[in-house]
Design a protein around this motif. Structure first.
Motif, PDB file in Angstrom:
ATOM      1  N   GLY A  15      -7.579   4.189   1.447  1.00  0.00           N
ATOM      2  CA  GLY A  15      -7.193   3.622   2.735  1.00  0.00           C
ATOM      3  C   GLY A  15      -8.393   3.308   3.601  1.00  0.00           C
ATOM      4  N   VAL A  28      -2.412   0.231   7.454  1.00  0.00           N
ATOM      5  CA  VAL A  28      -3.112   1.053   6.462  1.00  0.00           C
ATOM      6  C   VAL A  28      -3.053   2.523   6.868  1.00  0.00           C
ATOM      7  CG1 VAL A  28      -5.360   1.590   5.463  1.00  0.00           C
ATOM      8  CG2 VAL A  28      -4.643  -0.787   5.667  1.00  0.00           C
ATOM      9  N   VAL A  59      -9.954   0.031   2.352  1.00  0.00           N
ATOM     10  CA  VAL A  59      -9.164  -1.135   2.760  1.00  0.00           C
ATOM     11  C   VAL A  59      -9.364  -1.405   4.250  1.00  0.00           C
ATOM     12  CG1 VAL A  59      -6.843  -2.098   2.948  1.00  0.00           C
ATOM     13  CG2 VAL A  59      -7.466  -0.766   0.937  1.00  0.00           C
ATOM     14  N   ASP A  95      -9.357  -0.849  -3.630  1.00  0.00           N
ATOM     15  CA  ASP A  95      -8.302   0.140  -3.784  1.00  0.00           C
ATOM     16  C   ASP A  95      -8.229   0.594  -5.241  1.00  0.00           C
ATOM     17  OD1 ASP A  95      -6.150   1.575  -2.584  1.00  0.00           O
ATOM     18  OD2 ASP A  95      -4.743   0.211  -3.545  1.00  0.00           O
ATOM     19  N   LEU A 108      -7.962  -4.665  -1.431  1.00  0.00           N
ATOM     20  CA  LEU A 108      -7.084  -4.225  -2.510  1.00  0.00           C
ATOM     21  C   LEU A 108      -7.849  -4.019  -3.811  1.00  0.00           C
ATOM     22  CD1 LEU A 108      -4.013  -6.517  -1.778  1.00  0.00           C
ATOM     23  CD2 LEU A 108      -4.207  -4.066  -1.361  1.00  0.00           C
ATOM     24  N   LEU A 128       0.825  -1.209   0.000  1.00  0.00           N
ATOM     25  CA  LEU A 128       0.000   0.000   0.000  1.00  0.00           C
ATOM     26  C   LEU A 128       0.857   1.256   0.000  1.00  0.00           C
ATOM     27  CD1 LEU A 128      -2.913  -0.868   2.471  1.00  0.00           C
ATOM     28  CD2 LEU A 128      -3.012  -0.704  -0.015  1.00  0.00           C
ATOM     29  N   ASP A 150       2.074   1.824  -3.500  1.00  0.00           N
ATOM     30  CA  ASP A 150       0.975   2.224  -4.383  1.00  0.00           C
ATOM     31  C   ASP A 150       0.540   3.667  -4.132  1.00  0.00           C
ATOM     32  OD1 ASP A 150       0.901  -0.138  -5.710  1.00  0.00           O
ATOM     33  OD2 ASP A 150      -1.162  -0.650  -5.192  1.00  0.00           O
ATOM     34  N   TYR A 151       0.369   4.033  -2.871  1.00  0.00           N
ATOM     35  CA  TYR A 151      -0.098   5.379  -2.544  1.00  0.00           C
ATOM     36  C   TYR A 151       0.947   6.427  -2.922  1.00  0.00           C
ATOM     37  CZ  TYR A 151      -3.878   3.157   0.089  1.00  0.00           C
ATOM     38  OH  TYR A 151      -4.978   2.407   0.457  1.00  0.00           O
TER      39      TYR A 151
END
Length: 732
Positions: free
Chosen positions: A293, A322, A296, A596, A593, A252, A255-256
């Motif tokens: 977030g 998270v 998730v 997400d 996910l 995460l 990705d973020y």
């Protein structure tokens, strides 16, 4: 302060996230310092989190767990160390002398409650072929690592010509599980971070932009370790929780950060100076990150419904990582952009409206019905193997075949039938004579029972009865025996425990609490997506599509780890089923996910829809402008999961493979084909909601799209080209 790093001029972007971006940019040295402290403390203190974990979880308040607790409270032993002395007849005099001498020495060591061997305890500790014997050592309650090491060293020192010694037992198994889990976690981090850096260099075309997500991920891992260390001080954390939480936090975070850096480059390409680009990035991509977030976290929170302590610990650790990943993306990344923004290559042109993804949408739109049907059929077929999945407690088989603890466990099961763990154990709160009568009159007469061992007294009014069953010790017959023993307790207070009972209890919890957990996750997700889109149709579609991709992941999990597909390539021996709690964890993580990426895509589509584009054009442009970043994020996530799956712990391998498949399927088959096909079929109905809900959304909706003020013309540095010609593109 250079012209490029000065605070933005002109009208500022409204909103708390924009204000947060401005704060982190202006005070970037302080922000970076705080995260540096978090990283250092996390590595120094949180790095000890493995020491406080518990290897092997119970089933919470279930009958099997309560029975095990009753026995543990009455038995003063900390655990058992078992050695297999193999390779020579146990009746040979030199073998007997070496073993009995070691047993006598061990009995005198501090922390040892008792020690027994085949010469003092009888045939139960002698193999069926007579060429191997067991030495069992019961450690006193409170004995520590030093006492355990002394025992294992003396056992390993047993020496007779032609013999070899393997030391195991539950205490050794626990140590090996902790060590292997820590080793696999470190291996996963070391392997995945360089690979993700290489991929991001290719995505961004430069090292400066590519390095920021890696730095953010490293800082997030430090924070996650610190959080899990804190949890380990107030609750039991199963060892398997740590790599699962770590892989989620790592994926995460990358990705973020990837989303934030990509948006920053877009804003720079549109002509914004660094300070303005950071502000606008935090206001736009930051909203998507925060919303993602939240989705998730909602998916993981469904695990709190279960009483199983492993699932509860995963939920607590997962939600915490998270939060940390979101916090790093919203604070650390803006600060790092303030330092390195001038080194990040600015795109020469905005993302074109025509490209691979827009062409894909148009092709899908022409054949929406067959594409939707074909994708759905493929996903349903991929998930079909899960219908035949068997749940079981893996025990020592979670470790690699080279593990001494696993070797001892398997040797006992194969060659020491009287010493092997019974599939079912009945804990009887009665004197041994009463328990024996119950065993003879009730237990032994049940169909499916192949034998009953002699009653073992545990306390003055507490005994255990080991029940042997025909066939698979955790199969249908064994489970039926458990149910029949619980139905007829012979008028006594009993607890039915053992491996088969644990599986029965876990399946019962899934049936009773699973629908509530699923309902909570579904309702929370529906509410969040409705607040984002204002539609009632799209959240329902998203749920159904996520379930399809989730089914494909669980089907692959069954084919690989139960049926043995690619087991040689992946380096493990297939079991006869899946670890009990793995499908539940896969559901929670994969669902979160998938949502997400749903948020990533819907945020763009909704933004374009709000700007006046038709539904068809919004989908086309939305996938074109977000397709590359979604695909890149998915590739990075697959790399992270595959890196952890390359380890030797079976549970971590199962999670890694299942989540890698889920992400790959979701980012390709679902997002690129099924979503456009479904959006085409529903047309303007995609945005439908009843009038009362539309009014509710207008009042409380969480808009993902901001009306940004016009970008001021960028101030150029000496020798640096401005991006002013692209400003107009920013407003389209």
């Amino acid at each position: 302060m250079t012209a490029e790093s000065k605070p933005p001029v002109g009208r500022q972007v409204d909103g708390r996230l924009a204000a947060l971006g401005r704060f982190c940019f202006r005070h970037r040295r302080w922000v970076l310092g705080v995260w540096a402290v978090v990283l250092v403390v996390g590595v120094l203190i949180g790095g000890r989190v493995f020491e406080g974990t518990v290897a092997g979880g119970s089933t919470g308040s279930s009958e099997s767990a309560r029975g095990a607790s009753v026995v543990a409270a009455a038995d003063p032993a900390e655990g058992v160390v078992t050695a297999v002395v193999d390779g020579a007849p146990v009746d040979r005099q030199d073998v007997k002398a070496a073993v009995t001498s070691a047993t006598a020495d061990i009995a005198r060591l501090p922390g040892v409650g008792s020690a027994a061997d085949t010469y003092s305890a009888g045939p139960a500790l002698r193999s069926t072929d007579g060429n191997a014997g067991l030495v069992t050592v019961r450690m006193d309650d409170g004995s520590g690592k030093a006492q355990l090491d002394a025992v294992t060293q003396r056992l390993a020192a047993i020496d007779a010509p032609g013999t070899h010694v393997t030391v195991g037992g539950d205490l050794v198994l626990q140590q090996e599980v902790k060590h292997q889990t820590e080793k696999d976690t470190r291996f996963g981090e070391i392997v995945t971070l360089p690979l993700t850096l290489i991929v991001m260099v290719l995505v961004f075309g430069g090292l400066a932009a590519a390095s920021l997500p890696v730095i953010g991920a490293i800082a997030s891992v430090g924070g996650a370790l610190l959080a899990m260390f804190g949890f380990s001080q107030i609750m039991d954390i199963d060892t398997s929780v740590l790599p699962i939480a770590t892989v989620l936090g790592l994926g995460l975070s990358i990705d973020y950060a990837l989303l934030m850096v990509n948006r920053f480059r877009e804003e720079r390409g549109h002509g914004a100076v660094i300070a303005a680009a950071v502000e606008r990035t935090t206001a736009t991509a930051g909203r998507t990150v925060a919303f993602s977030g939240l989705t998730v976290a909602v998916a993981l929170s469904g695990l709190f419904i279960f009483t199983n302590p492993v699932l509860g610990a995963v939920a607590a650790a997962g939600v915490s990582v998270v939060v940390i990943a979101v916090a790093a993306a919203l604070t650390l990344i803006p600060a790092l952009l303030g330092f390195a923004g001038h080194r990040i290559r600015t795109p020469a042109a905005p993302v074109p409206d025509e490209g691979f993804f827009s062409r894909t949408v148009r092709r899908v739109r022409k054949r929406a019905v067959p594409v939707a049907l074909l994708c759905t059929a493929l996903l349903v077929a991929a998930g079909a193997p899960f219908a035949s999945a068997e749940m079981r407690n893996s025990g020592a088989s979670v470790l690699p075949a080279s593990s001494a603890g696993r070797q001892v466990s398997e040797t006992i099961d194969q060659r020491f039938p009287q010493a092997a763990a019974a599939p079912v154990t009945v804990v009887v709160k009665a004197a041994p004579a009463v328990a024996q009568a119950y065993a003879d009159e009730v237990v032994a007469k049940l169909p499916g029972v192949s034998g009953v061992r002699a009653v073992t007294p545990v306390g003055e009014q507490l005994s255990t009865v080991d029940v042997l069953v025909h066939g698979d010790p955790q199969g249908d017959r064994a489970k039926q025996v458990v149910k029949e023993l619980r139905a007829d307790r012979g008028g006594l207070k009993t607890y039915v425990t053992g491996g088969a009972a644990s599986v029965v209890d876990f399946q019962h919890e899934l049936l009773t609490r699973g629908p509530w957990a699923l309902g909570m996750v579904a309702l929370g997700t529906l509410i969040l997506l409705f607040l984002m889109t204002g539609s009632l149709v799209m959240p329902v579609k998203a749920l159904l599509m996520n379930l399809l991709s989730l089914g494909a992941s669980l089907g692959a999990l069954t084919l690989v780890f139960q049926d043995g597909w690619f087991s040689g390539l992946l380096g493990f021996s297939p079991a006869d089923g899946l670890e009990t709690f793995i499908p539940v964890l896969v559901f929670a993580f994969a669902f979160g996910l998938s949502m997400d990426y749903e948020v990533f895509l819907l945020a763009r589509i909704k933004e374009l829809r709000d700007r006046g584009h038709s539904c068809t054009r919004a989908v086309e442009l939305g996938l074109q402008r977000s397709g590359k970043i979604i695909t890149s994020a998915a590739l990075l996530m697959v790399i992270v999961f595959a890196g952890f799956a390359a380890g030797d712990m079976l549970m971590v391998k199962q999670m890694g493979i299942a989540l890698a498949v889920a992400v790959a399927v979701d980012a390709t088959l679902v997002r690129c084909l099924l979503v456009p096909a479904a959006m085409t079929l529903f047309g303007e109905f995609n945005w439908w909601a009843p009038a009362p809900l539309r009014r509710l959304h207008r009042r409380f909706g969480l808009s993902e799209h901001l009306e940004l003020p016009p970008i001021e013309a960028a101030v150029s540095l000496p020798g640096q080209r401005t991006a002013a010609p692209l400003v107009a593109a920013a407003q389209q």
